[in-house]
Every structure is written in C-alpha cells, then in structure tokens.
Motif scaffolding. Structure first.
Motif, PDB file in Angstrom:
ATOM      1  N   ARG A 207       0.797  -1.218   0.000  1.00 33.22           N
ATOM      2  CA  ARG A 207       0.000   0.000   0.000  1.00 33.22           C
ATOM      3  C   ARG A 207       0.834   1.274   0.000  1.00 33.22           C
ATOM      4  N   GLU A 208       2.110   1.164  -0.247  1.00 31.16           N
ATOM      5  CA  GLU A 208       2.929   2.373  -0.396  1.00 31.16           C
ATOM      6  C   GLU A 208       4.021   2.132  -1.424  1.00 31.16           C
ATOM      7  N   CYS A 209       4.477   3.244  -1.998  1.00 31.15           N
ATOM      8  CA  CYS A 209       5.599   3.158  -2.929  1.00 31.15           C
ATOM      9  C   CYS A 209       6.750   4.066  -2.469  1.00 31.15           C
ATOM     10  N   GLU A 400       2.678   7.395   2.538  1.00 32.88           N
ATOM     11  CA  GLU A 400       2.150   6.226   3.234  1.00 32.88           C
ATOM     12  C   GLU A 400       0.693   6.422   3.671  1.00 32.88           C
ATOM     13  N   GLU A 401      -0.006   7.267   2.952  1.00 32.28           N
ATOM     14  CA  GLU A 401      -1.409   7.528   3.274  1.00 32.28           C
ATOM     15  C   GLU A 401      -2.246   6.265   3.158  1.00 32.28           C
ATOM     16  N   LEU A 402      -1.978   5.448   2.137  1.00 31.24           N
ATOM     17  CA  LEU A 402      -2.770   4.234   1.953  1.00 31.24           C
ATOM     18  C   LEU A 402      -2.415   3.166   2.982  1.00 31.24           C
ATOM     19  N   VAL A 403      -1.201   3.208   3.512  1.00 33.01           N
ATOM     20  CA  VAL A 403      -0.848   2.299   4.607  1.00 33.01           C
ATOM     21  C   VAL A 403      -1.682   2.643   5.834  1.00 33.01           C
ATOM     22  N   GLU A 404      -1.778   3.933   6.123  1.00 31.55           N
ATOM     23  CA  GLU A 404      -2.596   4.379   7.248  1.00 31.55           C
ATOM     24  C   GLU A 404      -4.055   3.974   7.053  1.00 31.55           C
ATOM     25  N   LYS A 405      -4.555   4.074   5.828  1.00 31.63           N
ATOM     26  CA  LYS A 405      -5.949   3.697   5.580  1.00 31.63           C
ATOM     27  C   LYS A 405      -6.149   2.193   5.756  1.00 31.63           C
ATOM     28  N   PHE A 406      -5.172   1.408   5.316  1.00 34.44           N
ATOM     29  CA  PHE A 406      -5.265  -0.032   5.533  1.00 34.44           C
ATOM     30  C   PHE A 406      -5.242  -0.345   7.022  1.00 34.44           C
TER      31      PHE A 406
END
Length: 421
Positions: A207-209, A400-406
């Motif tokens: 979920r992050e790049c 890492e916004e999508l990591v936080e959302k996951f």
C-alpha cells in the motif's frame, strides 16, 4: 470464576491492544508476531469479510474447480452444469474428508476419496453406499460458501451473514473491469511465494511506494514518479502540474473509449476498495521492461494498447493491475503469524498463443523481480518487528497515506469483531 477470567483474558488483552493503537503510526509488535492476534485475524478478518481467491477463467467448463484454504477452512470453487460458479466447504458430509486435494482440476461428479460418497456439481449428495434404508440423501448436501463474482474476480465469505456492501463494490467496479473481459482470458503463469512475514506486513508494503525508487528498478520503469507519492517541494511544482495534465488528458481519452478511469476511494468501507486508471510512462502500454505490450492480442473490447494501467485494491487481501494486453492479480493468504502466501497470476487473452503472441518470461519479468524484492523487504521487516528494540514508527503523510488507511480499516474491523464476539 477463576477459569472464566483466564478464558476471557486474551480477548481483553486484544481489546486493550486495539484501543491504544496510535493513529499515524505503525502497529505494535504483537500485531505482527502474536499467535493470539493471528488467530483473531483469521476469525474476525478472514472469516468475516469478502476474500479474493481466484478468477473465473480458471474454471471455464462444467466440472472445473479450484481450491483454496482460508485459515483451516478448505474451500472448493467450481463451475456447475448450468455454467454457474459455486463455492462449497471442501469437506465430505460423511466423516469430514477433504473432497479435492489438488489446487485445481476437473471432475464429472465430486467423489469423496475416503468412502466414495458422491455429489453432483450443485453439491447435492447423489450416492452413499452401505447406508440404512430411509437414509435421506437430501439432508447431506455440501455446505455452501457465499461467493460473489466481480466481472470474473471471485470473492468468497465464510460468515453466516456476509457484509452486504460488497454489492457497492460490484456495482461501481463492474464498469471498470468489464472491458477487460476476464471470462475470455486464461492464466498464462502463476507463481506462489511463501513470505517469512506477517500478512499485514505484506499488505502494508503493497500500500505504499515510498520504497519503490530504491528497491523496484523494474517496476518503476513504467511508472511516473509523481504517481506514487512524494514530499511536496516548490521545485517539483512544474513536474507535478505536467503529470496532472497527462492524467487529465488520458482520462478524457480513455473515458471516450469506454474505459472508466476516475479514482474511486472507499477503503474505509467494510468491503473496502480503491481504483484508478493511471497513465504509464515511456511507451505507456504495459508493465514490462520496455513498457510495450507483453501480448499481441489485446483484451476484451480494448482497441488501443496505450490504455494505461487500471489499479484495483481490496481490503483485506488483494491488489490487481489491468492493462490493455494482460492482467496481473495478487491474493494474500495468512498461513501462520510469520508466514504468508502471496499468489500472483498473469492473465492474457484466451486465444493468445505462447511463443507467438506472448513470451512468458517477458510477461512475468517485472512482477517476478518486484515480488522477490518485496519478499525481502517484508522478511527484513519481520526480523525488525520481532526485536525488543522495535517501537511503532510514524507514517509519511505524503507517501504512506494508503498504509494508514489499511491499518485504520484493519484496527476498526478487528475491534468490531472483538466487541461482537
């Protein structure tokens, strides 16, 4: 009283662990290495949510089947005589033997290898030798498993009452995926990797790049740097504006060709998902080493090889990349607290001929390399979180916004499960 306190103590500890999770930070170590947390993940996440497991084109004919295990639950997915796809518990109703041990195959009927109890493709018991007079076959059908078919992506749910919002995902994602016509594809390659890491580390890494530039030289060949996150700086403004114009122009062109492209973001839903069609760099055709098409036969209704890459993520266990010429799908299944199955499948047009229309090595090179690199990163992360020195660290708000959302989704769903019991 003492026995009751002991029995409920692990649940209370899990609730406390969930309650003290600090937003914007990675999880505490027990979330990655505790058997108790792992057991809760299986019970409250993987057995109560929609789990991506396969594609419909793997079972094109009546009697074709695939199997999968979610925790300790063996599941059988098959196409019946009416060409409908069904899912059942892969367990004989006699004495519990597994019906189909192979990962995939084809049958006329389902015959238990233990005592030859026989079921038709609708799961109905049709033969049981040596049973008493009056034995009612109809009372011993296979136990069904909930299944949803998203334009060829197959999801199962083990809950008695599965999350109903899966229908939102099916309705909104259907038009995005339909042009690629998964039903008219075939699996050109499949590779299973067992990562020595917790399943959440695998998903967080996906979920992050943030890590991509330094670790994925093959993958980033086809990606615009502005497409996977960066810290905003004044000197990057011109490049970002140029990329945003490329996205705007590409979306307009693709939409005009019947390819929905705009972002949909519903990662906080119970059946969370996100999608967006993004331009690819250089030749812009596919995720290959030269960014050209990996297969000469384009998929479905797509006429232009330069149709970008449709990315699709689902909670809790999958991600997918749809291009004009091929599709790459990924499913993640936890095995133990520190081992995870990552299954990758490459799909091409069903009429494409290997060695003529595509070369498997070229088709799989980018994600073979990327999967190996990600495996190393996940395994090194597992070593780190097992250390007594590990403490949750802060996520980057830019990359890492999508990591936080996951992580937020996971904590919310685990917490809900612990409260509901």
């Amino acid at each position: 009283m003492q026995e009751s306190a002991i029995r409920f103590q692990p649940v209370q500890k899990l609730r406390e662990l969930v309650a003290r999770r600090q937003p914007g930070y990675s999880l505490e170590a027990p979330f990655y290495n505790s058997q108790e947390v792992f057991d809760a993940d299986i019970k409250y996440i993987f057995q109560r949510h929609w789990i991506y497991v396969a594609v419909s084109s793997e079972i094109p004919e009546p009697g074709d089947y695939v199997t999968v295990e979610i925790g300790k639950e063996p599941i059988l997915i098959l196409r019946d005589d009416d060409m409908q796809i069904k899912a059942f518990h892969n367990v004989c109703r006699h004495r519990g033997s597994r019906l189909c041990a192979d990962e995939k195959g084809s049958v006329g009927n389902l015959v238990c290898p233990y005592h030859q109890w026989t079921y038709n493709l609708a799961g109905k018991l049709i033969f049981a030798d040596h049973m008493p007079e009056g034995f009612d076959l109809s009372h011993h059908s296979l136990k069904p498993v909930h299944l949803k078919n998203l334009q060829g992506l197959l999801f199962v749910c083990l809950a008695d009452e599965p999350p109903a919002d899966i229908d939102v995902m099916l309705e909104q994602m259907g038009p995005y995926i339909a042009p690629h016509q998964i039903e008219n594809t075939k699996v050109a390659a499949q590779i299973d990797i067992i990562e020595a890491g917790n399943w959440k580390l695998t998903m967080e890494n996906n979920r992050e790049c943030y890590h991509c530039t330094g670790n994925h030289p093959e993958l980033t060949i086809s990606l615009y740097a502005y497409s996977y996150g960066f810290a905003p700086k004044a000197e990057l403004a011109a490049g970002l504006a140029n990329y945003e114009n490329i996205v705007k122009d590409s979306h307009a062109r693709w939409e005009a060709c019947g390819l929905p492209s705009a972002e949909i973001e519903k990662l906080s839903d119970v059946s969370g998902f996100r999608t967006m069609r993004m331009p690819l760099d250089r030749k812009g055709q596919s995720q290959t080493m030269d960014t050209g098409s990996a297969c000469k036969k384009l998929l479905g209704d797509i006429k232009d090889a330069d149709s970008g890459g449709l990315s699709f993520w689902t909670q809790p266990n999958s991600w997918h990349h749809f291009m004009a010429d091929h599709i790459v799908t990924f499913t993640v299944l936890p095995l133990t607290p520190d081992t995870t199955l990552v299954r990758t499948k490459w799909l091409v047009h069903k009429d494409a001929v290997e060695g003529v229309d595509y070369d498997v090595a070229n088709l799989t090179r980018v994600w073979n390399a990327t999967n190996g690199q990600d495996r190393h990163l996940v395994e090194e992360s597992q070593v780190g979180v097992n250390s007594t020195a590990y403490r949750p660290g802060p996520y980057s708000p830019y990359t890492e916004e999508l990591v936080e959302k996951f992580t937020n989704w996971y904590i919310g769903r685990l917490g809900a499960g612990l409260e509901q019991g």
